[in-house]
Scaffold this motif. Structure first.
Motif, PDB file in Angstrom:
ATOM      1  N   GLN A 162      -1.317-124.378  20.566  1.00  0.00           N
ATOM      2  CA  GLN A 162      -1.898-124.147  21.888  1.00  0.00           C
ATOM      3  C   GLN A 162      -0.931-123.366  22.763  1.00  0.00           C
ATOM      4  N   THR A 163      -1.419-122.365  23.445  1.00  0.00           N
ATOM      5  CA  THR A 163      -0.607-121.665  24.440  1.00  0.00           C
ATOM      6  C   THR A 163      -0.757-122.440  25.760  1.00  0.00           C
ATOM      7  N   PRO A 164       0.343-122.793  26.431  1.00  0.00           N
ATOM      8  CA  PRO A 164       0.188-123.498  27.719  1.00  0.00           C
ATOM      9  C   PRO A 164      -0.713-122.706  28.666  1.00  0.00           C
ATOM     10  N   SER A 174       8.050-117.977  24.551  1.00  0.00           N
ATOM     11  CA  SER A 174       8.809-118.344  23.353  1.00  0.00           C
ATOM     12  C   SER A 174       9.053-117.122  22.476  1.00  0.00           C
ATOM     13  N   VAL A 187       8.788-126.321  28.880  1.00  0.00           N
ATOM     14  CA  VAL A 187       7.417-126.768  28.553  1.00  0.00           C
ATOM     15  C   VAL A 187       7.132-126.562  27.072  1.00  0.00           C
ATOM     16  N   MET A 188       7.484-125.417  26.551  1.00  0.00           N
ATOM     17  CA  MET A 188       7.261-125.137  25.130  1.00  0.00           C
ATOM     18  C   MET A 188       8.135-126.046  24.261  1.00  0.00           C
ATOM     19  N   GLN A 190       9.100-128.964  24.865  1.00  0.00           N
ATOM     20  CA  GLN A 190       8.605-130.348  24.850  1.00  0.00           C
ATOM     21  C   GLN A 190       7.228-130.494  24.225  1.00  0.00           C
ATOM     22  N   SER A 191       6.604-129.372  23.886  1.00  0.00           N
ATOM     23  CA  SER A 191       5.233-129.433  23.368  1.00  0.00           C
ATOM     24  C   SER A 191       5.163-129.957  21.933  1.00  0.00           C
ATOM     25  N   VAL A 193       5.523-128.156  19.313  1.00  0.00           N
ATOM     26  CA  VAL A 193       5.154-127.052  18.420  1.00  0.00           C
ATOM     27  C   VAL A 193       6.340-126.579  17.581  1.00  0.00           C
TER      28      VAL A 193
END
Ligand code: CIR
Length: 266
Positions: A162-164, A174, A187-188, A190-191, A193
Motif C-alpha cells: 500500500q502507498t500511504p 522510499s 511512516v514507511m 513503520q508500515s 512493508v
C-alpha cells in the motif's frame, strides 16, 4: 569497486522538460515551476547520471504532455526487457505511445500492459529479490495483477503493498539503495512493508529526501536535506553522494527517480 546492486546500470532515458511543465499536475495548489530553471536543474541531473557511469540519453520535450519529463511513470525497464505501463492520470496516458518506440531502440522484448488496470512506474520499486508495487491513486489491483503475470514470466516475484494515502507514489517516500537497504520516511519504516530490509530513515522534517537514487557507486539525493545527507555519508561511506537541486520538479510532485529510466544493457 562493486556496486552493491548486483549489477551496473549502463544506460538511462530521460526527457527534457517543456515550457508546458508549468501546467504539470500537482496535488497542492503551489506555484508553477519555472521552465528555464527546471531545464537547468534537469541538465545537472543528466550530468550527474553520466558521472555515475551510465550513458544518459535525453529525448526532446513533449509540449502536449506537461508531465512527460517524468519518464519513470510510463515504463518499467528490467534485465529481460521493458514493460509499457498504463499511467493512472488521464492527461498522461498518451505518454506511452511516445515511449514505446524509444523502448524498442534499447530492448528486443517490450510487453505492453493492456488494461483495464493502471500502474505508474513511480509506484514500482525493484530490489534484488522482488518487485514491490504500491497501490495508490495511480496504481490499482487490476494493473498490479497484469504486471505481476508479466514479471512472473521473467522469473520476478511481485508483491502488492500500500502507498500511504498522503503521498503520490510509493517511491515518493522510499528508495532502494542496494545492499538490501531502503531509504524511507518514518511512516514507511513503520508500515512493515520493508521488514525484510535494512532501513535507513530520512531525518525528521526531511521527508522529501526519501526519493533518492542509487546509480552504481553514487547516490543522488535532493539538495537541502543536510541531516539525511550526513546519515547517508556515514551509512554508505564507500559511495559518492551527489546532491542535486530538484526544487522545480518538487513543485509538481516529482523527484529524482521520476526523471529517468535506468537499466543495464551490454
Ligand atoms: C504527476 O502528478 O504525474 C507529476 N506531476 C509528477 C510525477 C512524478 N513521478 C514520480 O514520482 N514517479
Amino acid at each position: 569497486m562493486t556496486s552493491g546492486l548486483g549489477f551496473r546500470f549502463t544506460h538511462s532515458i530521460s526527457r527534457m522538460p517543456g515550457q508546458s511543465i508549468a501546467s504539470g499536475l500537482r496535488a497542492g495548489g503551489g506555484p508553477d515551476p519555472d521552465p528555464a530553471l527546471f531545464i537547468a536543474q534537469h541538465k545537472a541531473y543528466l550530468v550527474a547520471l553520466g558521472e555515475a557511469g551510465v550513458e544518459p540519453s535525453c529525448l526532446p520535450a513533449l509540449e502536449a504532455y506537461p508531465d512527460s519529463v517524468f519518464v519513470e511513470d510510463p515504463a518499467l525497464c528490467m534485465p529481460q526487457g521493458a514493460i509499457l505501463l498504463r499511467p493512472g492520470a488521464k492527461s498522461r496516458a498518451g505518454e506511452t505511445q511516445e515511449m514505446l518506440p524509444v523502448l524498442y531502440t534499447h530492448f528486443d522484448t517490450v510487453h505492453i500492459l493492456q488494461g483495464p488496470g493502471m500502474v505508474d512506474g513511480g509506484d514500482i520499486m525493484v530490489t534484488d529479490d522482488e518487485v514491490l508495487v504500491g497501490l495508490s491513486a495511480r496504481t490499482d489491483e487490476s494493473g498490479f495483477s497484469e504486471l505481476e503475470t508479466l514479471l512472473a514470466g521473467w522469473g520476478h516475484k511481485a508483491r502488492m503493498v500500500q502507498t500511504p494515502a498522503s503521498i503520490l507514489h510509493f517511491k515518493t517516500a522510499s528508495s532502494f539503495l542496494g545492499d538490501n537497504t531502503i531509504l524511507c520516511t518514518e511512516v514507511m519504516a513503520q508500515s512493515g512493508v520493508f521488514d525484510a530490509y535494512q532501513i535507513v530513515q530520512v531525518a525528521k522534517g526531511e521527508e522529501a529526501a526519501a526519493n533518492a537514487i542509487r546509480v552504481n557507486d553514487t547516490i543522488l539525493l535532493s539538495a537541502g536535506f543536510p541531516k539525511t545527507a550526513q546519515i547517508l555519508r556515514e551509512r554508505f561511506a564507500d559511495l559518492k553522494l551527489v546532491e542535486l537541486d530538484t526544487s522545480q520538479a518538487a513543485l509538481v510532485d516529482g523527484g529524482l527517480s521520476c526523471m529517468s529510466l535506468r537499466f543495464s544493457r551490454v
